[in-house]
Design an enzyme around this catalytic site. Structure first.
Site, mmCIF file in Angstrom:
data_model
loop_
_atom_site.group_PDB
_atom_site.id
_atom_site.type_symbol
_atom_site.label_atom_id
_atom_site.label_comp_id
_atom_site.label_asym_id
_atom_site.label_seq_id
_atom_site.Cartn_x
_atom_site.Cartn_y
_atom_site.Cartn_z
ATOM 1 N N CYS A 2 46.222 33.525 39.625
ATOM 2 C CA CYS A 2 47.585 33.055 39.845
ATOM 3 C C CYS A 2 48.327 32.868 38.527
ATOM 4 O O CYS A 2 47.705 32.662 37.492
ATOM 5 C CB CYS A 2 47.556 31.704 40.552
ATOM 6 S SG CYS A 2 46.506 31.665 41.988
ATOM 7 N N ARG A 27 48.029 39.578 35.801
ATOM 8 C CA ARG A 27 46.886 38.710 36.076
ATOM 9 C C ARG A 27 46.301 38.960 37.465
ATOM 10 O O ARG A 27 45.189 38.530 37.755
ATOM 11 C CB ARG A 27 47.319 37.245 35.958
ATOM 12 C CG ARG A 27 47.792 36.875 34.573
ATOM 13 C CD ARG A 27 48.607 35.607 34.591
ATOM 14 N NE ARG A 27 47.802 34.445 34.859
ATOM 15 C CZ ARG A 27 47.229 33.685 33.942
ATOM 16 N NH1 ARG A 27 47.380 33.982 32.676
ATOM 17 N NH2 ARG A 27 46.524 32.648 34.272
ATOM 18 N N TRP A 75 46.979 34.539 43.869
ATOM 19 C CA TRP A 75 45.802 35.372 44.147
ATOM 20 C C TRP A 75 44.968 34.546 45.117
ATOM 21 O O TRP A 75 44.400 33.519 44.733
ATOM 22 C CB TRP A 75 45.067 35.642 42.837
ATOM 23 C CG TRP A 75 43.967 36.650 42.935
ATOM 24 C CD1 TRP A 75 44.102 38.008 42.932
ATOM 25 C CD2 TRP A 75 42.557 36.390 43.021
ATOM 26 N NE1 TRP A 75 42.877 38.600 43.003
ATOM 27 C CE2 TRP A 75 41.907 37.641 43.065
ATOM 28 C CE3 TRP A 75 41.790 35.238 43.066
ATOM 29 C CZ2 TRP A 75 40.529 37.765 43.147
ATOM 30 C CZ3 TRP A 75 40.417 35.359 43.148
ATOM 31 C CH2 TRP A 75 39.798 36.617 43.191
ATOM 32 N N ASN A 99 47.622 26.652 40.094
ATOM 33 C CA ASN A 99 46.516 27.565 39.772
ATOM 34 C C ASN A 99 45.233 26.757 39.832
ATOM 35 O O ASN A 99 45.194 25.637 39.324
ATOM 36 C CB ASN A 99 46.613 28.088 38.333
ATOM 37 C CG ASN A 99 47.704 29.094 38.171
ATOM 38 O OD1 ASN A 99 48.394 29.430 39.131
ATOM 39 N ND2 ASN A 99 47.876 29.567 36.957
ATOM 40 N N GLY A 100 44.175 27.355 40.373
ATOM 41 C CA GLY A 100 42.896 26.644 40.412
ATOM 42 C C GLY A 100 42.469 26.390 41.848
ATOM 43 O O GLY A 100 43.024 26.973 42.794
ATOM 44 N N GLU A 467 29.317 50.058 31.851
ATOM 45 C CA GLU A 467 30.751 49.905 31.611
ATOM 46 C C GLU A 467 31.525 51.124 32.124
ATOM 47 O O GLU A 467 32.586 50.978 32.740
ATOM 48 C CB GLU A 467 31.007 49.667 30.117
ATOM 49 C CG GLU A 467 32.467 49.488 29.735
ATOM 50 C CD GLU A 467 33.180 48.351 30.450
ATOM 51 O OE1 GLU A 467 32.527 47.553 31.137
ATOM 52 O OE2 GLU A 467 34.417 48.288 30.343
ATOM 53 N N LYS A 471 34.408 50.878 34.949
ATOM 54 C CA LYS A 471 35.782 51.335 34.690
ATOM 55 C C LYS A 471 36.219 52.300 35.771
ATOM 56 O O LYS A 471 37.313 52.194 36.303
ATOM 57 C CB LYS A 471 35.898 52.034 33.334
ATOM 58 C CG LYS A 471 35.997 51.151 32.121
ATOM 59 C CD LYS A 471 37.300 50.409 31.935
ATOM 60 C CE LYS A 471 37.269 49.036 32.546
ATOM 61 N NZ LYS A 471 36.551 47.988 31.887
ATOM 62 N N GLU A 474 36.591 50.434 39.326
ATOM 63 C CA GLU A 474 37.607 49.392 39.506
ATOM 64 C C GLU A 474 39.029 49.941 39.490
ATOM 65 O O GLU A 474 39.896 49.403 40.159
ATOM 66 C CB GLU A 474 37.447 48.257 38.499
ATOM 67 C CG GLU A 474 37.761 48.611 37.074
ATOM 68 C CD GLU A 474 37.574 47.441 36.118
ATOM 69 O OE1 GLU A 474 37.733 46.297 36.532
ATOM 70 O OE2 GLU A 474 37.283 47.710 34.938
ATOM 71 N N HIS A 490 13.337 56.428 42.206
ATOM 72 C CA HIS A 490 12.633 55.450 43.052
ATOM 73 C C HIS A 490 13.467 55.058 44.260
ATOM 74 O O HIS A 490 13.373 53.940 44.751
ATOM 75 C CB HIS A 490 12.251 54.223 42.217
ATOM 76 C CG HIS A 490 11.265 54.560 41.141
ATOM 77 N ND1 HIS A 490 9.942 54.831 41.394
ATOM 78 C CD2 HIS A 490 11.430 54.736 39.814
ATOM 79 C CE1 HIS A 490 9.326 55.133 40.278
ATOM 80 N NE2 HIS A 490 10.207 55.092 39.292
ATOM 81 N N LYS A 586 43.207 39.316 36.306
ATOM 82 C CA LYS A 586 42.882 39.486 34.894
ATOM 83 C C LYS A 586 41.936 38.410 34.389
ATOM 84 O O LYS A 586 40.918 38.695 33.801
ATOM 85 C CB LYS A 586 44.172 39.512 34.067
ATOM 86 C CG LYS A 586 43.949 39.716 32.570
ATOM 87 C CD LYS A 586 43.410 41.104 32.260
ATOM 88 C CE LYS A 586 43.141 41.325 30.800
ATOM 89 N NZ LYS A 586 42.273 42.502 30.580
HETATM 90 C C1 F6R Z 1 36.628 44.701 33.956
HETATM 91 C C2 F6R Z 1 37.056 43.391 33.518
HETATM 92 C C3 F6R Z 1 36.250 42.221 33.944
HETATM 93 C C4 F6R Z 1 36.186 41.165 32.813
HETATM 94 C C5 F6R Z 1 35.509 39.886 33.348
HETATM 95 C C6 F6R Z 1 35.376 38.833 32.267
HETATM 96 O O1 F6R Z 1 37.456 45.702 33.439
HETATM 97 O O2 F6R Z 1 38.051 43.249 32.856
HETATM 98 O O3 F6R Z 1 34.981 42.590 34.374
HETATM 99 O O4 F6R Z 1 35.485 41.704 31.736
HETATM 100 O O5 F6R Z 1 36.252 39.367 34.414
HETATM 101 O O6 F6R Z 1 36.615 38.434 31.800
HETATM 102 P P1 F6R Z 1 36.739 37.668 30.420
HETATM 103 O O7 F6R Z 1 36.309 38.607 29.354
HETATM 104 O O8 F6R Z 1 38.184 37.308 30.316
HETATM 105 O O9 F6R Z 1 35.841 36.475 30.507
#
Ligand code: F6R
Length: 591
Positions: A2, A27, A75, A99-100, A467, A471, A474, A490, A586
């Site tokens: 949020c 976000r 969110w 937020n929260g 990773e 990427k 997502e 396996h 985010k």
């Molecule tokens: C994927 C992505 C997330 C963040 C994860 C941790 O592209 O961005 O997997 O890496 O939510 O976020 P931070 O680094 O802000 O703790």
């Protein structure tokens, strides 16, 4: 997660609020809303879906004259993502955005329902509004202070009272800043929302309440006024904008050489001042998502090069599991935002156990940056796309430097000086890789109609696969999994079928033949194999991209950006909302 914006001043309140919401859009959210206040009236407009939907509703409304307002992108956590549950929520004389998560929402709601209060929606925020309203006689600070004693959980609230012409806010375990303007003041979840109007801000700490009028900002703690330092943000308006790029994600990938240069310059010449992990017997690297995958590369380098026992664990597990600290242990928290709820909880758990913590973090004002015992700041600047790219790469670079330093300290690295020299050339080498972006655009086009993909590799290559796979899935919504190359047979190999893309990462020369034989196994089942490697002698299967062979410490920095570009271009070929993938946020400030 949020986002909150609040404004008090002479400009058009709705414009400031909507502009701020647009800046916080990155976000992640699924509904939004604003509340504006005139002398004796509060008008609330909310909408499910995009901020553009809210903007249309605002345009079609006859708006009251207002110098004060709050706004929110939601969110969904408690209750469906619909207009009723969207914020702001009003109860009696109190209108709030939040937020929260209020953890004792259920008990509080039951109590209030027993007192014949009626709720319209399913959110914990509406309950919080009712609690503050119940505590309100005529002093807002007193009401908020009392309500804080009743509310458990995490919150940043923006609050308007029907009979007050001031804006109020408070935070606990959820970020909130106060923007200081000239004859106008703001609240925001982050500075990007208000940087167009001011670069001056106050960082609210937990349990601090702020009262904002057009000409003044007062901060209270435990009912007493306190003085706060005014900070100056270094964010530029350009950094918060896309410039000529179609998406922030591409802009941020293309910025990698610059931010890498910045980070290497900052640390390389004072290598000895860099945090020395060689003093510890065991390291726990704790993080979420991509940050955890960066940590996995760190683990590999720390173990292989510096001979330090290391475990990696996702923060949401670490915070609840039995952790045995029977050696001199360091917990390294990795986080771009520094506000990820699970990572914060893992850090606090380590502190409770008397364990030292080191944060590798981007946002300097964040909770993790402020609470960890030691900090190493990456210099990524603002990262707006939900999917991390440049911050991830700098987290990896930081681990490369930490491992190199530790190996040198332990006398395990004979080529230390040469490797340091190589580190300085890294941004130029990375630029060359990124200049090949059209090659990955072609790969993206090939992938656009696929349903599944696999990434395989061994050792450090497997961590890069994690990773690359994240990427791709997502942002493009193509199902994708990363496997240790030797593990596929396996069970999972039964999924390999004609034309299925399998990405093989092969850089570690000790095990490259082994991975190659796994590649041959999947190719025999008609997989379409894409190899990303530093070894030009490897056989080309369907596709091969070869990066320059450099020191093991830094090799991931040339390998992962092609994977990021492949994820990006696949999503772009599919015409998706790349910077704000569905269901994602985010910074994940709730559990
Ligand atoms: C994927 C992505 C997330 C963040 C994860 C941790 O592209 O961005 O997997 O890496 O939510 O976020 P931070 O680094 O802000 O703790």
């Amino acid at each position: 997660m949020c986002g909150i914006v609040g404004y008090v001043g002479d400009r058009k309140t709705t414009e400031i609020l909507l502009e701020g919401l647009n800046k916080l859009e990155y976000r992640g959210y699924d509904s939004s809303g604003i509340a504006i206040k005139s002398q004796d009236n509060i008008q609330i407009i909310k909408s499910e879906g995009k901020i553009s939907d809210l903007e249309k509703k605002v345009e079609n409304s006859s708006l009251i004259e207002s110098k004060l307002g709050i706004a929110h992108t939601r969110w969904a956590t408690h209750g469906e993502a619909n207009e009723t549950n969207a914020h702001p929520h009003q109860f009696g004389k109190v209108t709030i955005v939040h937020n929260g998560i209020i953890e004792n929402e259920r008990e509080l709601k039951e109590e209030l329902i027993n007192k014949n209060l009626i709720f319209k929606g399913e959110t914990d925020t509406e309950v919080a509004a009712a609690v503050i309203n119940n505590c309100y006689q005529k002093d807002p600070i007193e009401a908020i202070t009392k309500a804080m004693e009743l509310l458990n959980g995490s919150y940043a609230f923006g609050i308007i009272f029907n009979d007050q012409n001031k804006l109020y806010a408070v935070r606990k375990d959820s970020p909130l800043i106060v923007g200081i303007g000239t004859h106008e003041n703001f609240i925001a979840s982050d500075i990007a929302a208000i940087i167009k109007y001011t670069d001056k801000y106050i960082l609210l700490e937990d349990n601090e309440i702020v009262e904002l009028s057009q000409d003044g900002v007062n901060v209270y703690k435990n009912g007493k006024k306190i003085s706060k330092k005014i900070e100056i943000s270094t964010m530029s308006i350009e950094e918060a904008n896309k410039g000529n790029y179609k998406h922030f994600m591409l802009k941020e990938i293309m910025e990698e050489p610059i931010v890498l240069q910045r980070t290497i310059n900052k640390y390389i010449n004072k290598m000895d001042d860099i945090f020395d992990v060689s003093n510890y017997d065991e390291i726990h690297i704790v993080a979420c998502g991509s940050a955890l995958y960066a940590g996995m590369i760190g683990k590999n380098l720390l173990e292989e090069k510096a001979n330090i026992k290391c475990i990696t664990e996702c923060a949401s597990e670490y915070r609840y599991k039995k952790v045995i600290y029977d050696r001199k242990t360091l917990v390294i928290l990795v986080s771009q935002s520094g506000e990820t709820a699970d990572t914060i909880a893992a850090m606090r758990k380590a502190h409770e156990c008397g364990i030292e913590t080191l944060a590798i973090v981007n946002v300097k004002t964040s909770t993790i940056a402020r609470e960890a015992k030691y900090q190493l700041f990456i210099e990524a600047g603002p990262e707006i796309a939900v999917a991390t790219t440049k911050a991830y790469l700098l987290q990896v670079a930081m681990f490369s430097l930490i491992a190199l330093k530790a190996a040198n300290k332990k006398g395990l690295e004979k080529e230390y000086d040469d490797i340091l020299q190589e580190a300085k050339l890294l941004p130029e080498k990375l630029k060359k890789v990124l200049n090949d972006k059209n090659i990955f655009k072609v790969v993206g086009k090939e992938l656009m109609h696929k349903d599944d993909a696999f990434f395989i590799g061994r050792g450090i290559d497997y961590s890069m696969c994690q990773e690359g796979s994240l990427k791709l899935k997502e942002v493009s919504y193509i199902h994708s999994d990363a496997y240790q190359a030797g593990e596929l047979k396996h069970g999972t190999i039964s999924l390999i079928e004609d034309g299925m893309p399998v990405f093989a990462i092969i850089t570690d020369k000790k095990i490259k033949d082994k991975t190659e034989s796994n590649v041959i196994e999947v190719e025999a089942r008609k997989a379409q194999v894409y190899t990303i490697t530093n070894d030009k002698t490897l056989k080309t299967h369907h596709f091969k991209y070869v990066v320059e062979k450099i020191s093991d410490y830094f090799q991931p920095i040339l390998i992962v950006p092609p994977l990021q570009l492949i994820g990006y271009f696949t999503a772009d070929s599919r015409g998706l909302d790349i910077d704000k993938p569905r269901n994602l946020a985010k910074s994940v400030t709730v559990e």
